[in-house]
Enzyme design. Structure first.
Site, mmCIF file in Angstrom:
data_model
loop_
_atom_site.group_PDB
_atom_site.id
_atom_site.type_symbol
_atom_site.label_atom_id
_atom_site.label_comp_id
_atom_site.label_asym_id
_atom_site.label_seq_id
_atom_site.Cartn_x
_atom_site.Cartn_y
_atom_site.Cartn_z
ATOM 1 N N HIS A 248 -15.009 -2.507 6.875
ATOM 2 C CA HIS A 248 -14.440 -1.205 6.395
ATOM 3 C C HIS A 248 -14.642 -1.039 4.817
ATOM 4 O O HIS A 248 -14.552 -2.275 4.074
ATOM 5 C CB HIS A 248 -13.056 -0.861 6.867
ATOM 6 N N CYS A 264 -10.476 -9.275 7.292
ATOM 7 C CA CYS A 264 -11.600 -8.022 7.356
ATOM 8 C C CYS A 264 -12.647 -8.286 6.357
ATOM 9 O O CYS A 264 -12.428 -9.104 5.496
ATOM 10 C CB CYS A 264 -11.099 -6.536 7.395
#
Length: 308
Positions: A248, A264
């Site tokens: 992301h 992440c």
């Protein structure tokens, strides 16, 4: 009983023959077919381009694209999808990239709320890909692979063996920490493995995994506070396991090239749009930890072992 003269009977017979064989009914059928063909050709011409009749904001962008897909999917001889439509109109990706806060700042424009920016301008046209273009794009999707090398802080997009894009990313920290979101101590290192893209989150909620609190604004690298952008998150599955490990965008690109996240993979905002449209569901992904790599000059180098 009244009888018609023979000559009149013969004339009537001849008229009936003329009526039967001079094709008023057949001409009507033929004309109908011609009109149908013309209408189909007209539909085909109309099908190729969709005019945008009003400015579409980022916050309404996905609903608008979905409406086009829904309307024209039944008119194409292949399954029309958002990714096919946008990849056939690459200018859309370029426009979305330029909603990046830092790209706008470089143009002396401060953006407080990216969702209120114009994604698609009135008067522009979106082309519906024909079956040939659709087949080419579907083949390209099948040949696409996302490659991430953790200690190199690099994400690459390949089609076959050709590198299309190379992005600087951030990865997970080399530590363990209690996360309220999961309710346990988590290893924050980014997980390795091979798998696929399994989910897109087009309107993500921003939640701090440490305290499980949702937040709506962010402090940028320049210390300005803005609303959070609407840019899709991508979920991966590696070796058959979903770790909750997302790819992301980050609103703080100063952290790119560092082990900074809770696991992440982070990109900048502009790169996240490219990645999203090159990674439909099912796209192959590999996340690896290779210290021995080649630099831009083709020389063999050894990277720092960030996870020791």
């Amino acid at each position: 009983m009244f009888k018609l003269p023979l000559k009149i009977v013969m004339v009537l017979i001849i008229l009936l023959i003329i009526i039967r064989f001079c094709c008023p009914r057949d001409e009507g059928v033929e004309m109908s077919l011609r009109l149908d063909t013309f209408n189909n050709e007209s539909d085909s011409i109309e099908l190729q381009r969709v005019e945008i009749h009003q400015d579409i904001l980022v916050e309404n962008y996905f609903q608008y694209v979905d409406s086009i897909v829904c309307k024209y999917d039944s008119l194409t001889n292949y399954p029309l999808t958002e990714h096919l439509l946008v990849r056939a109109n690459s200018w859309i990706i370029d426009t979305l990239q330029h909603t990046d806060y830092y790209l706008m700042k470089a143009r002396d424009s401060f953006v407080y709320n990216q969702k209120k920016m114009i994604a698609l301008r009135k008067g522009a046209f979106i082309n519906i890909p024909d079956s040939i273009a659709a087949d080419q794009l579907l083949y390209a999707f099948q040949q696409t692979k996302i490659d991430i090398n953790i200690p190199e802080f690099t994400l690459r997009i390949y089609e076959d063996s050709v590198q299309l894009y190379k992005f600087l990313v951030r990865v997970g920290r080399n530590e363990k920490k209690y996360l309220e979101m999961s309710g346990r101590i988590q290893d924050l290192k980014t997980k390795t493995g091979e798998g696929t893209i399994v989910r897109h989150v087009r309107n993500p909620r921003y939640v701090n995994p440490v305290n499980n609190h949702e937040y709506f604004v962010t402090r940028r690298d320049d210390q300005e506070v803005t609303k959070l952008p609407q840019i899709p998150f991508i979920e991966t599955e590696l070796n058959g396991v979903r770790h909750g490990q997302l790819i992301h965008p980050t609103t703080n690109p100063v952290t790119l090239g560092k082990a900074y996240s809770n696991g992440c993979i982070g990109t900048n905002e502009a790169d996240a749009w490219i990645l999203y449209y090159y990674a439909p569901i099912g796209t192959k992904i590999k996340i690896r930890y290779d210290l021995n790599v080649q630099n831009e000059k083709g020389e063999q180098i050894v990277l720092k072992d960030i996870y020791q």
